[in-house]
Design a protein around this motif. Structure first.
Motif, mmCIF file in Angstrom:
data_model
loop_
_atom_site.group_PDB
_atom_site.id
_atom_site.type_symbol
_atom_site.label_atom_id
_atom_site.label_comp_id
_atom_site.label_asym_id
_atom_site.label_seq_id
_atom_site.Cartn_x
_atom_site.Cartn_y
_atom_site.Cartn_z
ATOM 1 N N SER A 1 0.848 -1.191 0.000
ATOM 2 C CA SER A 1 0.000 0.000 0.000
ATOM 3 C C SER A 1 0.888 1.247 0.000
ATOM 4 O O SER A 1 1.917 1.278 0.679
ATOM 5 N N THR A 2 0.493 2.253 -0.758
ATOM 6 C CA THR A 2 1.154 3.546 -0.727
ATOM 7 C C THR A 2 0.212 4.513 -0.037
ATOM 8 O O THR A 2 -0.969 4.600 -0.396
ATOM 9 N N GLU A 3 0.716 5.217 0.966
ATOM 10 C CA GLU A 3 -0.110 6.115 1.779
ATOM 11 C C GLU A 3 0.478 7.516 1.783
ATOM 12 O O GLU A 3 1.687 7.692 1.642
ATOM 13 N N VAL A 4 -0.386 8.494 1.975
ATOM 14 C CA VAL A 4 0.039 9.877 2.186
ATOM 15 C C VAL A 4 -0.010 10.119 3.685
ATOM 16 O O VAL A 4 -1.095 10.114 4.279
ATOM 17 N N HIS A 5 1.154 10.304 4.322
ATOM 18 C CA HIS A 5 1.212 10.601 5.750
ATOM 19 C C HIS A 5 1.167 12.116 5.905
ATOM 20 O O HIS A 5 2.112 12.813 5.529
ATOM 21 N N VAL A 6 0.062 12.613 6.443
ATOM 22 C CA VAL A 6 -0.247 14.037 6.463
ATOM 23 C C VAL A 6 0.615 14.775 7.477
ATOM 24 O O VAL A 6 0.772 14.337 8.621
ATOM 25 N N GLN A 7 1.145 15.915 7.039
ATOM 26 C CA GLN A 7 1.879 16.817 7.915
ATOM 27 C C GLN A 7 1.094 18.107 8.132
ATOM 28 O O GLN A 7 1.255 18.767 9.150
ATOM 29 N N GLU A 8 0.248 18.453 7.177
ATOM 30 C CA GLU A 8 -0.545 19.673 7.268
ATOM 31 C C GLU A 8 -1.835 19.465 6.480
ATOM 32 O O GLU A 8 -1.838 18.756 5.476
ATOM 33 N N PHE A 9 -2.924 20.079 6.938
ATOM 34 C CA PHE A 9 -4.178 19.966 6.200
ATOM 35 C C PHE A 9 -5.033 21.201 6.414
ATOM 36 O O PHE A 9 -4.851 21.940 7.372
ATOM 37 N N THR A 10 -5.942 21.411 5.480
ATOM 38 C CA THR A 10 -6.896 22.517 5.572
ATOM 39 C C THR A 10 -8.255 22.006 5.123
ATOM 40 O O THR A 10 -8.368 21.374 4.071
ATOM 41 N N PHE A 11 -9.280 22.272 5.901
ATOM 42 C CA PHE A 11 -10.639 21.914 5.509
ATOM 43 C C PHE A 11 -11.115 22.960 4.505
ATOM 44 O O PHE A 11 -11.123 24.147 4.810
ATOM 45 N N LEU A 12 -11.543 22.530 3.335
ATOM 46 C CA LEU A 12 -12.039 23.470 2.334
ATOM 47 C C LEU A 12 -13.556 23.592 2.406
ATOM 48 O O LEU A 12 -14.085 24.692 2.338
ATOM 49 N N THR A 13 -14.247 22.476 2.514
ATOM 50 C CA THR A 13 -15.690 22.489 2.768
ATOM 51 C C THR A 13 -15.995 21.315 3.682
ATOM 52 O O THR A 13 -15.395 20.256 3.562
ATOM 53 N N THR A 14 -16.912 21.526 4.610
ATOM 54 C CA THR A 14 -17.367 20.424 5.455
ATOM 55 C C THR A 14 -18.880 20.476 5.550
ATOM 56 O O THR A 14 -19.482 21.538 5.492
ATOM 57 N N LYS A 15 -19.491 19.312 5.692
ATOM 58 C CA LYS A 15 -20.939 19.265 5.863
ATOM 59 C C LYS A 15 -21.338 19.890 7.192
ATOM 60 O O LYS A 15 -22.366 20.530 7.301
ATOM 61 N N LYS A 16 -20.490 19.716 8.207
ATOM 62 C CA LYS A 16 -20.788 20.278 9.517
ATOM 63 C C LYS A 16 -20.716 21.790 9.491
ATOM 64 O O LYS A 16 -21.335 22.456 10.300
ATOM 65 N N GLU A 17 -19.963 22.349 8.525
ATOM 66 C CA GLU A 17 -19.915 23.792 8.349
ATOM 67 C C GLU A 17 -21.301 24.307 7.975
ATOM 68 O O GLU A 17 -21.749 25.329 8.460
ATOM 69 N N GLY A 18 -21.993 23.567 7.102
ATOM 70 C CA GLY A 18 -23.343 23.944 6.726
ATOM 71 C C GLY A 18 -24.293 23.896 7.906
ATOM 72 O O GLY A 18 -25.175 24.742 8.038
#
Length: 153
Positions: free
Chosen positions: A98-115
């Motif tokens: 398996s190849t995985e992306v191990h996250v170091q930084e992230f930003t929420f662009l849209t979320t359902k909970k935002e609505g």
């Protein structure tokens, strides 16, 4: 150049809910798939073609808990991290990769909970979380102006 670089930046939509795993020492890990799309027009037929790629994303500890709390299937997110390859023995005895992306930084662009929040919900919506301590990038040195410079501005 003797250095190497392993950096991935993705903007895509979650393909499933964040799956959490908690460890005895208090650590945690979250996993979720992200879909990215490539759209182009087929020159011979004139029809629009969309190809979807799926990426396995791994986020750890507090960042994983934040993702679990605020993200759900279909949400759009930006992730930045490193590619890691993993192998293990499957239940059938075959070696799996398996190849995985191990996250170091992230930003929420849209979320359902935002609505939901806009409709009177009380859940806060973080915009960005950093999973490691980083020093801010150095700003470039100011440009010097020579007295002989005849620029009009």
């Amino acid at each position: 150049m003797s250095g190497t670089l392993n950096k991935v930046m993705l903007i895509g939509h979650l393909g499933d809910e964040v799956k959490m795993h908690y460890f005895e020492g208090g650590g945690s890990i979250g996993r979720f798939p992200i879909a990215t799309n490539e759209t182009y027009t087929n020159k011979s037929t004139g029809e629009r073609v969309t190809n979807t790629d799926w990426h396995n994303v791994v986020v750890r500890n507090k960042a994983a808990e934040i993702c679990e709390k605020y993200l759900s299937k279909g949400d759009k997110v930006y992730v930045e991290g490193r590619l890691k390859n993993r192998q293990w023995q499957g239940e059938d005895g075959n070696t799996r990769y398996s190849t995985e992306v191990h996250v170091q930084e992230f930003t929420f662009l849209t979320t359902k909970k935002e609505g939901m929040q806009n409709n009177g919900g009380a859940a806060p919506s973080p915009q960005k979380a950093d999973t490691e301590n980083r020093t801010p990038p150095k700003s470039p040195a100011p440009l010097s102006q020579d007295a002989d410079d005849d620029l009009p501005f």
